[in-house]
Design a protein around this motif. Structure first.
Motif, PDB file in Angstrom:
ATOM      1  N   ALA A  83       8.434  11.351  -6.249  1.00 25.87           N
ATOM      2  CA  ALA A  83       7.741  12.238  -5.316  1.00 25.87           C
ATOM      3  C   ALA A  83       7.900  11.798  -3.866  1.00 25.87           C
ATOM      4  CB  ALA A  83       6.252  12.302  -5.675  1.00 25.87           C
ATOM      5  N   ALA A  84       8.310  10.580  -3.614  1.00 25.60           N
ATOM      6  CA  ALA A  84       8.415  10.076  -2.244  1.00 25.60           C
ATOM      7  C   ALA A  84       9.691   9.262  -2.098  1.00 25.60           C
ATOM      8  CB  ALA A  84       7.196   9.219  -1.903  1.00 25.60           C
ATOM      9  N   ASP A  85      10.052   8.995  -0.862  1.00 26.25           N
ATOM     10  CA  ASP A  85      11.255   8.212  -0.594  1.00 26.25           C
ATOM     11  C   ASP A  85      11.073   6.741  -0.970  1.00 26.25           C
ATOM     12  OD1 ASP A  85      12.489  10.453   0.405  1.00 26.25           O
ATOM     13  OD2 ASP A  85      11.844  10.083   2.464  1.00 26.25           O
ATOM     14  N   THR A  86       9.826   6.251  -0.941  1.00 30.95           N
ATOM     15  CA  THR A  86       9.562   4.863  -1.271  1.00 30.95           C
ATOM     16  C   THR A  86       9.525   4.662  -2.785  1.00 30.95           C
ATOM     17  OG1 THR A  86       7.979   3.057  -0.970  1.00 30.95           O
ATOM     18  CG2 THR A  86       7.076   5.254  -1.216  1.00 30.95           C
ATOM     19  N   PRO A  87      10.037   3.548  -3.303  1.00 31.53           N
ATOM     20  CA  PRO A  87       9.979   3.294  -4.756  1.00 31.53           C
ATOM     21  C   PRO A  87       8.527   3.190  -5.230  1.00 31.53           C
ATOM     22  CG  PRO A  87      11.527   1.797  -3.681  1.00 31.53           C
ATOM     23  CD  PRO A  87      10.758   2.468  -2.595  1.00 31.53           C
ATOM     24  N   LEU A  88       8.227   3.810  -6.360  1.00 33.97           N
ATOM     25  CA  LEU A  88       6.871   3.834  -6.896  1.00 33.97           C
ATOM     26  C   LEU A  88       6.862   3.260  -8.307  1.00 33.97           C
ATOM     27  CD1 LEU A  88       5.755   7.434  -5.802  1.00 33.97           C
ATOM     28  CD2 LEU A  88       5.308   5.270  -4.631  1.00 33.97           C
ATOM     29  N   THR A  89       5.728   2.678  -8.671  1.00 29.95           N
ATOM     30  CA  THR A  89       5.474   2.223 -10.032  1.00 29.95           C
ATOM     31  C   THR A  89       4.434   3.147 -10.642  1.00 29.95           C
ATOM     32  OG1 THR A  89       5.936  -0.084  -9.468  1.00 29.95           O
ATOM     33  CG2 THR A  89       4.678   0.325 -11.470  1.00 29.95           C
ATOM     34  N   GLY A 100       1.534  20.586 -11.924  1.00 26.45           N
ATOM     35  CA  GLY A 100       0.913  19.852 -13.014  1.00 26.45           C
ATOM     36  C   GLY A 100      -0.097  18.820 -12.568  1.00 26.45           C
ATOM     37  N   VAL A 101      -0.275  18.636 -11.258  1.00 18.29           N
ATOM     38  CA  VAL A 101      -1.245  17.673 -10.743  1.00 18.29           C
ATOM     39  C   VAL A 101      -2.510  18.425 -10.341  1.00 18.29           C
ATOM     40  CG1 VAL A 101      -1.768  16.011  -8.919  1.00 18.29           C
ATOM     41  CG2 VAL A 101       0.500  16.054  -9.963  1.00 18.29           C
ATOM     42  N   ASP A 102      -3.622  18.081 -10.968  1.00 17.16           N
ATOM     43  CA  ASP A 102      -4.896  18.675 -10.590  1.00 17.16           C
ATOM     44  C   ASP A 102      -5.441  18.013  -9.325  1.00 17.16           C
ATOM     45  OD1 ASP A 102      -7.328  20.388 -11.369  1.00 17.16           O
ATOM     46  OD2 ASP A 102      -8.203  18.375 -11.155  1.00 17.16           O
ATOM     47  N   SER A 103      -5.358  16.676  -9.269  1.00 21.71           N
ATOM     48  CA  SER A 103      -5.795  15.958  -8.074  1.00 21.71           C
ATOM     49  C   SER A 103      -5.122  14.602  -8.026  1.00 21.71           C
ATOM     50  CB  SER A 103      -7.317  15.787  -8.053  1.00 21.71           C
ATOM     51  OG  SER A 103      -7.750  15.021  -9.163  1.00 21.71           O
ATOM     52  N   ALA A 104      -4.951  14.101  -6.797  1.00 25.69           N
ATOM     53  CA  ALA A 104      -4.408  12.755  -6.575  1.00 25.69           C
ATOM     54  C   ALA A 104      -5.376  12.035  -5.655  1.00 25.69           C
ATOM     55  CB  ALA A 104      -3.011  12.819  -5.970  1.00 25.69           C
ATOM     56  N   VAL A 105      -5.981  10.979  -6.150  1.00 28.04           N
ATOM     57  CA  VAL A 105      -7.070  10.286  -5.450  1.00 28.04           C
ATOM     58  C   VAL A 105      -6.600   8.913  -5.008  1.00 28.04           C
ATOM     59  CG1 VAL A 105      -9.436   9.453  -5.604  1.00 28.04           C
ATOM     60  CG2 VAL A 105      -8.748  11.516  -6.864  1.00 28.04           C
ATOM     61  N   THR A 138       0.822  -1.213   0.000  1.00 30.49           N
ATOM     62  CA  THR A 138       0.000   0.000   0.000  1.00 30.49           C
ATOM     63  C   THR A 138       0.857   1.265   0.000  1.00 30.49           C
ATOM     64  OG1 THR A 138      -0.124  -0.046   2.424  1.00 30.49           O
ATOM     65  CG2 THR A 138      -1.879  -1.175   1.199  1.00 30.49           C
ATOM     66  N   LEU A 139       0.206   2.375  -0.311  1.00 33.08           N
ATOM     67  CA  LEU A 139       0.822   3.698  -0.289  1.00 33.08           C
ATOM     68  C   LEU A 139       0.157   4.528   0.800  1.00 33.08           C
ATOM     69  CD1 LEU A 139       0.912   4.449  -4.134  1.00 33.08           C
ATOM     70  CD2 LEU A 139       2.796   3.632  -2.700  1.00 33.08           C
ATOM     71  N   SER A 140       0.960   5.223   1.572  1.00 31.46           N
ATOM     72  CA  SER A 140       0.432   5.988   2.698  1.00 31.46           C
ATOM     73  C   SER A 140      -0.222   7.282   2.234  1.00 31.46           C
ATOM     74  CB  SER A 140       1.551   6.316   3.690  1.00 31.46           C
ATOM     75  OG  SER A 140       2.491   7.189   3.079  1.00 31.46           O
ATOM     76  N   GLU A 141      -0.985   7.895   3.122  1.00 28.19           N
ATOM     77  CA  GLU A 141      -1.599   9.191   2.849  1.00 28.19           C
ATOM     78  C   GLU A 141      -0.530  10.237   2.591  1.00 28.19           C
ATOM     79  OE1 GLU A 141      -3.865  12.592   2.468  1.00 28.19           O
ATOM     80  OE2 GLU A 141      -4.423  10.492   2.233  1.00 28.19           O
ATOM     81  N   GLU A 142       0.633  10.112   3.247  1.00 26.59           N
ATOM     82  CA  GLU A 142       1.719  11.067   3.030  1.00 26.59           C
ATOM     83  C   GLU A 142       2.211  11.019   1.584  1.00 26.59           C
ATOM     84  OE1 GLU A 142       1.475   9.005   5.551  1.00 26.59           O
ATOM     85  OE2 GLU A 142       1.173  10.421   7.206  1.00 26.59           O
ATOM     86  N   VAL A 143       2.290   9.815   1.013  1.00 29.55           N
ATOM     87  CA  VAL A 143       2.705   9.699  -0.386  1.00 29.55           C
ATOM     88  C   VAL A 143       1.662  10.340  -1.292  1.00 29.55           C
ATOM     89  CG1 VAL A 143       3.186   8.067  -2.249  1.00 29.55           C
ATOM     90  CG2 VAL A 143       4.084   7.631   0.034  1.00 29.55           C
ATOM     91  N   ARG A 144       0.390  10.075  -1.026  1.00 28.12           N
ATOM     92  CA  ARG A 144      -0.671  10.682  -1.848  1.00 28.12           C
ATOM     93  C   ARG A 144      -0.602  12.199  -1.771  1.00 28.12           C
ATOM     94  NH1 ARG A 144      -4.780  13.523  -2.070  1.00 28.12           N
ATOM     95  NH2 ARG A 144      -4.523  14.000   0.145  1.00 28.12           N
ATOM     96  N   ALA A 145      -0.407  12.728  -0.572  1.00 23.04           N
ATOM     97  CA  ALA A 145      -0.342  14.174  -0.407  1.00 23.04           C
ATOM     98  C   ALA A 145       0.861  14.768  -1.129  1.00 23.04           C
ATOM     99  CB  ALA A 145      -0.293  14.521   1.079  1.00 23.04           C
ATOM    100  N   ALA A 146       2.000  14.063  -1.086  1.00 20.75           N
ATOM    101  CA  ALA A 146       3.192  14.554  -1.777  1.00 20.75           C
ATOM    102  C   ALA A 146       2.962  14.589  -3.286  1.00 20.75           C
ATOM    103  CB  ALA A 146       4.382  13.659  -1.441  1.00 20.75           C
ATOM    104  N   ILE A 147       2.268  13.594  -3.817  1.00 20.32           N
ATOM    105  CA  ILE A 147       1.965  13.587  -5.247  1.00 20.32           C
ATOM    106  C   ILE A 147       1.012  14.720  -5.595  1.00 20.32           C
ATOM    107  CG2 ILE A 147       0.861  12.265  -7.096  1.00 20.32           C
ATOM    108  CD1 ILE A 147       1.865   9.733  -5.718  1.00 20.32           C
ATOM    109  N   ALA A 148       0.025  14.964  -4.728  1.00 21.14           N
ATOM    110  CA  ALA A 148      -0.973  16.009  -4.994  1.00 21.14           C
ATOM    111  C   ALA A 148      -0.351  17.391  -5.051  1.00 21.14           C
ATOM    112  CB  ALA A 148      -2.064  15.961  -3.926  1.00 21.14           C
ATOM    113  N   LYS A 149       0.784  17.607  -4.358  1.00 21.68           N
ATOM    114  CA  LYS A 149       1.421  18.921  -4.318  1.00 21.68           C
ATOM    115  C   LYS A 149       2.314  19.191  -5.519  1.00 21.68           C
ATOM    116  CE  LYS A 149       1.480  19.028   0.750  1.00 21.68           C
ATOM    117  NZ  LYS A 149       2.350  19.015   1.958  1.00 21.68           N
ATOM    118  N   LEU A 150       2.547  18.193  -6.353  1.00 19.64           N
ATOM    119  CA  LEU A 150       3.456  18.381  -7.484  1.00 19.64           C
ATOM    120  C   LEU A 150       2.862  19.338  -8.512  1.00 19.64           C
ATOM    121  CD1 LEU A 150       4.622  14.703  -8.136  1.00 19.64           C
ATOM    122  CD2 LEU A 150       5.968  16.547  -7.109  1.00 19.64           C
TER     123      LEU A 150
END
Length: 849
Positions: A237-243, A95-100, A81-93
């Motif tokens: 966007a986060a310290d954890t590896p993402l796909t 060019g991102v309108d929303s991250a759900v 799983t991905l934490s809420e912190e990762v979702r929030a970090a993606i949402a702040k980038l």
């Protein structure tokens, strides 16, 4: 040299037909293997619920241990799983309108009071509906945790509408919700794979069991954003590896079965692809060796005219490369169709979803052409060395009377392969399971290679008694004995593929039957519970269901069970490797009341806390003893230090690794037991009746007795065997083609010999009788050798797994393989011989050789 080689090929097409067929079919098999492997790495299905997202982000589901290289990387079978912190970090980038964030909840739906079994659906939070996007065709979005939105297809199947109550079961516990709306994908096209149910985001988080940690995050880009640049930014966007995948290409992230199917394709294609390469090299080398042997007079003339050994070797290599390039390209095209046929087999077996397509690219074609070219060049050069280095006078003499002795280097290498084959055959003595059975097939292949290299040296000694008897018989027998002794090289080239086809097929089939029988026997003995309670439709069994089963009348003991996979590191010399081990988590006051794993060291009663138990051969292979502490990785990539407390025997029928269930809590897809093993303290039928009444309260729960559980286990074992057999069916088919090709080629090259026999007075019928005797003789030798190379590996496997030398499985498999071998051999010799004698002998003798 290439120009001369091309001219030689155009002038002597018949001499290269056999090599061309072998290379063409070999390239087809190798290409099919490559296509399946590539499909396992990147094939996917079209996304459904994420079709409206610009990008879909998931956690990286691969594991590579410290110190391991790329070959040790494995796919994680459990969700990460991905934490809420990762979702929030993606949402702040930018060019991102929303991250759900998206939760996935295994659930089942039916109308309240319905007697039908609930239909499996996938639960999500309503916020993720923006990733599709969805249209509300009726009603509104859920506003409270007791409301849901149903997919239009699900609602129609259950006969529900807006305002109706719906029974939704999660982890076996049914709850009532109010239907607030009916949804449909934009455009009204139904999902072919998914039946989604939408809760509020808070309720979806609660039901998932990991609120605040998402199974995936969908990204909707702002207007004007560059998707490629955005994907690169999201990946870091986060310290954890993402796909990161594009929305339309995120099927592997959306559907769990796609990832599992891709792993299966990689496993199967890697296993039989390596075997196919060895078989192709052997068959191509044998075929080219026969082709070169039939051209000894041509090479002798070239040596007499002054050609150097290097020139002849370059000519042979150039001819082989040209034939390989043409045959490889054409065979690779056929390989695409062969790969599609193999995919169809896997689909019919239920191992692959029907909508998972193959991934096609030029890479398998390039790889197969390169491999067949190398095999052709190596085979041609190995066969041409002797006629090339022989002096002109010696070359002419050998062209008329080929040497009967096997070169010393071939005898040496052949003996090495025989020793390797016998050593590999001993693997099942120390390694139980699929790995040990794989050693059996490899041993048979190595033994056949050894037999092929020993060649005339071995055949002369096998044929000597038969030849002595034939010389005392009629003319046909005498001539057959003389022709056989004079043509040992030709006979070796004919016997090798026939013996390989028989030995490999018999070994393959019976090794799978031995593994299946062993797994079934161990499963029967390991399960001492009277009943099995299971739920596979709604995500497992909740604690209240487990408590209800424990308190049911007649229940003496209950063991909770979860299936997963763990990875145990071990060292091979200085390299770190990972052993992929099927594992089961157990929880119960007395596991010995429901399972008997035949513990040989330690005690399963100590299986609590940070501990584990291990199957005996795996413990021996890894050098582990009771009391050792090992760093292991769970199915979601979490690292744990566990202490070995028991070593047991019945790993094939249960699992290679057994851990306390608390070790797996929070680390499996269900995060709950999926089965309960129940021991009755009285009449098992009365206990089953009591649990059956309990199942009426929990509609996704099923109750089976030991016999039904054993049948399900037998079906799983048989399915695994059929998957392996289907994966290797192409190799068996290739061997059959190679047998026919080689035998036809060898027999067709004897046209002048048949013509000479007829000119000295033999009739066509007498010559055919000679061919009949020869064919029967070499078929008998091929059956003998094929049986011999299968007997030792299968005998060792059966002794190690079943306790006796006879493998499990019906005898008609062997008898059928022998009959097929005889038919292939006889038809492939007799038919071209009859065709070769249709022309007048004088015309054949007059033809240029």
């Amino acid at each position: 040299m290439l120009r001369i080689a091309w001219q030689t090929l155009r002038r002597s097409r018949a001499a290269f037909v056999g090599a061309f067929v072998a290379l063409l079919c070999g390239a087809a098999v190798l290409t099919a293997s490559g296509v399946l492997l590539e499909s396992g790495l990147r094939a996917t299905v079209a996304s459904e619920r994420y079709a409206g997202a610009t990008l879909v982000v998931g956690a990286q589901r691969s594991l590579r241990p410290p110190g391991g290289d790329v070959t040790t990387e494995v796919r994680l079978p459990e969700p990460v799983t991905l934490s809420e912190e990762v979702r929030a970090a993606i949402a702040k980038l930018p060019g991102v309108d929303s991250a759900v964030g998206d939760y996935r909840v295994a659930a089942a739906v039916r109308a309240p009071g319905s007697a039908t079994r609930p239909a499996a659906v996938s639960g999500h939070g309503w916020g993720s509906a923006a990733l599709t996007p969805l249209e509300l065709v009726d009603g509104r979005a859920p506003e409270s945790d007791s409301e849901v939105v149903l997919d239009a297809g699900t609602a129609a199947a259950a006969g529900l509408g807006v305002g109706d109550d719906v029974e939704i079961t999660v982890r076996s516990v049914p709850s009532l919700y109010r239907v607030s709306g009916i949804s449909s994908p934009a455009g009204g096209v139904a999902f072919p794979r998914t039946s989604p149910v939408y809760f509020t985001d808070r309720e979806a988080g609660r039901l998932s069991g990991h609120a605040g940690h998402f199974d995936a995050v969908g990204v909707i880009a702002a207007d004007g954003a560059d998707p490629e640049a955005l994907a690169e930014a999201v990946a870091h966007a986060a310290d954890t590896p993402l796909t990161v995948r594009e929305g339309a290409d995120s099927g592997a992230l959306e559907f769990a079965d796609v990832g599992a199917s891709r792993s299966l394709l990689v496993l199967v294609s890697s296993a039989f692809g390596g075997t196919a390469l060895l078989v192709v090299v052997l068959v191509v080398g044998t075929t080219l060796g026969l082709s070169v042997d039939q051209r000894r007079r041509e090479f002798a003339v070239l040596r007499t005219l002054g050609s150097t050994p290097g020139q002849i070797l370059r000519l042979v290599a150039s001819e082989a490369l040209l034939v390989a390039l043409v045959g490889g390209v054409l065979g690779s095209c056929a390989g695409f169709g062969l790969a599609e046929f193999a995919r169809g087999l896997f689909v019919r077996l239920g191992a692959l979803p029907a909508d998972l397509p193959l991934a096609f690219s030029p890479l398998p074609v390039l790889a197969s052409v390169a491999l067949t070219a190398l095999a052709a060049a190596a085979g041609g050069l190995a066969a041409a060395v002797r006629p090339a280095v022989a002096g002109p006078v010696e070359a002419l003499r050998e062209s008329a009377s080929p040497p009967r002795d096997t070169p010393r280097w071939r005898r040496t290498v052949g003996l090495v392969f025989l020793v390797l084959g016998l050593s590999t055959a001993m693997v099942p003595v120390t390694v139980r399971g699929e790995l040990g059975a794989a050693g059996t097939g490899s041993a048979a292949l190595l033994l056949v290679v050894g037999v092929a290299l020993l060649g005339p040296f071995l055949l002369r000694r096998l044929l000597a008694p038969a030849a002595a008897l034939l010389r005392r018989s009629r003319v046909s027998g005498f001539l057959a004995a003389a022709a056989t002794e004079a043509g040992l090289r030709r006979l070796n080239a004919s016997v090798t593929p026939l013996a390989l086809a028989l030995g490999f097929t018999v070994t393959l089939v019976y090794s799978q039957s031995v593994v299946a029988a062993t797994a079934q026997e161990q499963a029967d003995r390991a399960l001492v519970a009277d009943l099995v309670v299971a739920d596979t439709a709604s995500g497992g069994l909740a604690p209240e269901v487990v408590d209800a089963v424990r308190s049911a009348p007649g229940v003496a003991a209950v063991t909770e069970l979860v299936d997963t996979t763990v990875f145990v590191p071990y060292r091979v010399f200085d390299d770190v490797d990972l052993a992929t081990c099927p594992a089961r988590g157990l929880r119960g006051a007395d596991p010995a009341a429901t399972v008997d794993l035949e513990v040989v060291d330690g005690d399963l009663a100590d299986l609590e806390g940070e501990t584990f138990a291990l199957e005996r051969s795996s413990a021996n292979l890894m050098g582990l003893r009771v009391g050792d502490e090992v760093e292991v990785w769970l199915g979601d990539g979490s690292e744990r230090t566990l202490r070995l407390v028991a070593v047991y025997e019945r790993g094939m029928g249960f699992a290679a690794v057994t851990v306390p269930l608390e070790v797996l809590d929070g680390h499996t897809a269900a995060d709950a037991p999926t089965r309960l093993l129940v021991r009755s303290d009285g009449d098992p039928e009365e206990t089953a009746a009591a649990l059956g009444r309990l199942a009426e309260e929990y509609p996704t729960v099923s109750v089976t007795d030991r016999a039904q559980a054993a049948e399900a286990s037998r079906t799983e074992a048989e399915l695994a065997a059929w998957i392996n057999l289907a994966g290797l069916a192409m190799i068996v088919a290739y061997l059959a083609i190679a047998v026919v090709n080689t035998l036809v080629m060898a027999t067709a090259g004897r046209g002048r010999e048949f013509a000479l026999l007829r000119l000295v007075g033999l009739t066509r019928g007498q010559v055919m009788r000679v061919v009949w005797v020869e064919a029967l003789l070499f078929v008998a030798v091929a059956v003998l050798l094929g049986t011999a190379v299968a007997v030792v590996p299968l005998g060792v496997l059966s002794l190690a797994f079943l306790g006796g030398p006879l493998p499990a499985g019906p005898p008609w498999v062997y008898l059928g393989a022998v009959a097929a071998t005889a038919v292939l051999g006889l038809v492939s010799v007799l038919l071209p011989a009859r065709l070769a004698m249709r022309a007048e002998p004088v015309e054949v003798i007059a033809l240029r050789e």
